[in-house]
Design an enzyme around this catalytic site. Structure first.
Site, short mmCIF file in Angstrom:
data_model
loop_
_atom_site.label_atom_id
_atom_site.label_comp_id
_atom_site.label_asym_id
_atom_site.label_seq_id
_atom_site.Cartn_x
_atom_site.Cartn_y
_atom_site.Cartn_z
N VAL A 12 0.85 -1.19 0.00
CA VAL A 12 0.00 0.00 0.00
C VAL A 12 0.89 1.25 0.00
O VAL A 12 1.82 1.34 0.78
CB VAL A 12 -0.93 0.06 1.23
CG1 VAL A 12 -1.82 1.29 1.17
CG2 VAL A 12 -1.77 -1.20 1.35
N LYS B 92 -6.30 -1.99 -1.38
CA LYS B 92 -5.42 -1.28 -0.46
C LYS B 92 -6.18 -0.73 0.75
O LYS B 92 -5.70 -0.81 1.88
CB LYS B 92 -4.69 -0.15 -1.21
CG LYS B 92 -3.66 -0.71 -2.20
CD LYS B 92 -3.12 0.39 -3.12
CE LYS B 92 -2.01 -0.14 -4.02
NZ LYS B 92 -1.65 0.86 -5.07
#
Lengths: 406, 406
Positions: free
Chosen positions: A127, A200
């Site tokens: 992420v 994410k």
């Protein structure tokens, strides 16, 4: 000496090799031992590349090599990455990955496998590319109850939206340009439909609350329906359009959504442009914090992967606890979420009867040169109430509004 | 159950107690054990306060209590904090502190003491209040060679400068207001003279390079000479004035300075206003990253302290390695640093002969209503060359310019 293997010699994999070489001295100092790439798994050969002598085509060579203590998985996709990672952990090797699809699908079980074996499974690069966000959530914001996470988590779509905004070009033109520049893939679906950002925010939300958000359950809209007309209205209103991946906790329920939002200049993510990513977090005691940086790219992503490798080497034999159980986090009903909406509707702004009947009083907006339609902004209302009211008008398009301020 | 003690029941100390109580459940989950404040050291009594029964006036009670495994030092100042922290470590207790004076003066020796004993000495709250910055530097940016750190690290001065900018008020008026609001201390010297920000950039720079920057050796200027006239010139030029604490690595030398700088709207810290802090870091592989948030305040600071406590509890018996040796980092000569300068000079802009003789061609600026002087911006030049040239003109004041862009 710590020996590692890299699974996949693509963009990120070659970046990992490059970063380890470029910053060898400082990395050795920080890890406490020199780190050497012993093997690289790839189906291809790379004649002439320094790595060629380390290329193996069979993952077993790595799994069965007792010298290798950390495996870097940067192949992408769930399989065969998942199988390889499990086998590496079973063989007593810590694993670092940049693979958000793998982490969103199997993060907690891999964490559990690592913990049981005093190993580590780390995924900082999954992420926000190079931006430190996983470790801060996991280790720095531990005194807080997280109440909101809002991120621009996909560089490709942020690049496209920024270009459309600043240059007035169409979605199709901009996508093509992004593909030519290598910012978008030939099959751009995972990015432009919001699937990447959705995975994410699922990972970040799971880490914030310690149980598993199923990414499939997050309402997700991409940017493919955003037009130059939307940007003209947005400009008139002082807004920009951004693909936000966001979650919040309200009345003990966690809500999450990935969708294009209009945000104004007081929004913490207003200035996050081009391929940059930004993540805003609100905690009940820390207040607002934000993290910005390169959300993708070979070296920034490799930087995050290598930082994980350093952490694994430092913590050999010691599991760094990550609170993320396989227990499912039941999301609140997305239809209950309340916000304002920007709406484009067919007709003339001089006749608001239908709009008023459906939405009550609204703030209208017109743009010179856009005829046969007008725009308006609703009062805050639930997604459910909005959907009902929208049936009563001749709606062209709507974009949600996020009013977070810093 | 993990029992801890708090040294000092002031703003941060009472914040630590409050945060541990407010977020008891989530903190227990993240630490793996419940955390209980067993003792609080303060000279005062707090009748009626829930903490009163835990108050002790003698630090020996805490040092000699084998149940206490973590000591939180939030007294501030070097002594007696330093003595107490050493004694706590010698007694087998990990220590968390928000005390930048202590960390800047004795960080590496306390880290070494903790390491030798498989304990931890943590100080996330000593820089940037609640913003996670120590742990990211120490654990996340480990793959990078850090080339630049630029921070707005002092909330008090940022509040004063923001107010002067937006409201046109004088330094003296704004300082008085900040003192009334509790944003500035009655003796504001540590903040307004830049000493606080200087200690913080010393800590960050030491962590970035792994050896000790002596804060006393960092060129440090405060904001006391900044006037409303400076802001008027800045506005005309599209700049704002910020107190930056910054370090960079060039040709293997590390340079550091704390001083007011003019920055424009492309600077990463341009929008960091009021009591917010922001830290921009450039690494050779990660590129640019930034961290923003509340740089001070009771709860944000306590949030960072408690996160350290959680980390200490999680890592009982295991030292989390921090690379910061007592070895001194020899700073480059501050006079060698090259940058542009904004200069105010007596005279009329129609006669540039003296200025041109000293500085060559410059960009001039005048402000309606400011008479008998004008401003100009130099080409990039070393501090040394600037000082020489400035002797040849009738200079009123100068402010450095930082041209970092994101």
């Amino acid at each position: 000496m710590a020996k590692i293997a890299v699974l996949g010699y693509g963009t990120v994999g070659s970046g990992v090799v490059e970063v380890l070489e470029t910053n060898k001295d400082s990395i050795t100092k920080r890890a406490g031992r020199e780190i050497e790439v012993k093997s690289v798994l790839d189906l291809r050969d790379f004649p002439g590349d320094l790595i060629q002598e380390k290329i193996v085509h069979d993952v077993d060579v790595i799994i069965n090599d007792p010298e290798i203590e950390v495996v870097v998985e940067v192949m992408g996709g769930v399989e065969p990455a998942f199988t390889f990672v499990k086998r590496a952990l079973e063989a007593g090797k810590s694993v670092c990955t940049s693979n958000k699809a793998l982490v969103a699908a199997h993060g907690p079980e891999l964490l559990e496998m690592a913990k049981k074996r005093n190993l580590n499974f780390m995924f900082e690069a999954s992420v926000g590319g190079g931006i430190p966000i996983i470790r801060p959530l996991n280790q720095s914001l531990t005194a807080d109850e997280i109440t909101k996470i809002t991120g621009i988590l996909n560089g490709t779509t942020n690049y496209i939206l920024t270009k459309m905004d600043k240059e007035g070009s169409t979605y199709e033109e901009t996508l093509k340009e992004a593909q030519e520049l290598g910012y978008a893939e030939r099959n751009p679906e995972a990015d432009v439909e919001g699937f990447d950002a959705c995975r994410k925010i699922a990972i970040l939300t799971s880490l914030a609350y310690g149980s598993t958000v199923k990414f499939e359950e997050i309402r997700t809209e991409g940017i493919t329906k955003i037009t130059t007309k939307d940007f003209k209205y947005a400009e008139k209103l002082g807004y920009v359009v951004k693909l936000l991946a966001t979650s919040c906790k309200e009345n003990d329920k966690v809500y999450a959504i990935t969708a294009p939002f209009m945000i104004n200049s007081t929004h913490p993510l207003y200035n996050v442009n081009d391929v940059l990513n930004g993540i805003y977090i609100h905690g009940n005691v820390i207040g607002n914090v934000m993290f910005f940086g390169a959300g993708a790219g070979k070296l920034p992503t490799a930087s995050a992967v290598v930082a994980d490798v350093v952490d694994c080497v430092k913590h050999k034999g010691k599991n760094v606890m990550t609170v993320w159980s396989v227990e499912k986090l039941e999301l609140g009903d997305a239809d209950d979420e309340v916000r304002k909406f920007f709406v484009r509707v067919k007709g003339n702004v001089s006749d608001l009867s239908a709009v008023n009947a459906a939405f009550g009083n609204v703030q209208t907006v017109t743009v010179d040169g856009i005829d046969g339609e007008f725009g308006f902004i609703t009062e805050p209302m639930s997604e459910r109430a909005f959907a009902e009211a929208a049936k009563k008008i001749d709606m062209i398009h709507r974009i949600r509004i996020d009013e977070t301020t810093i």
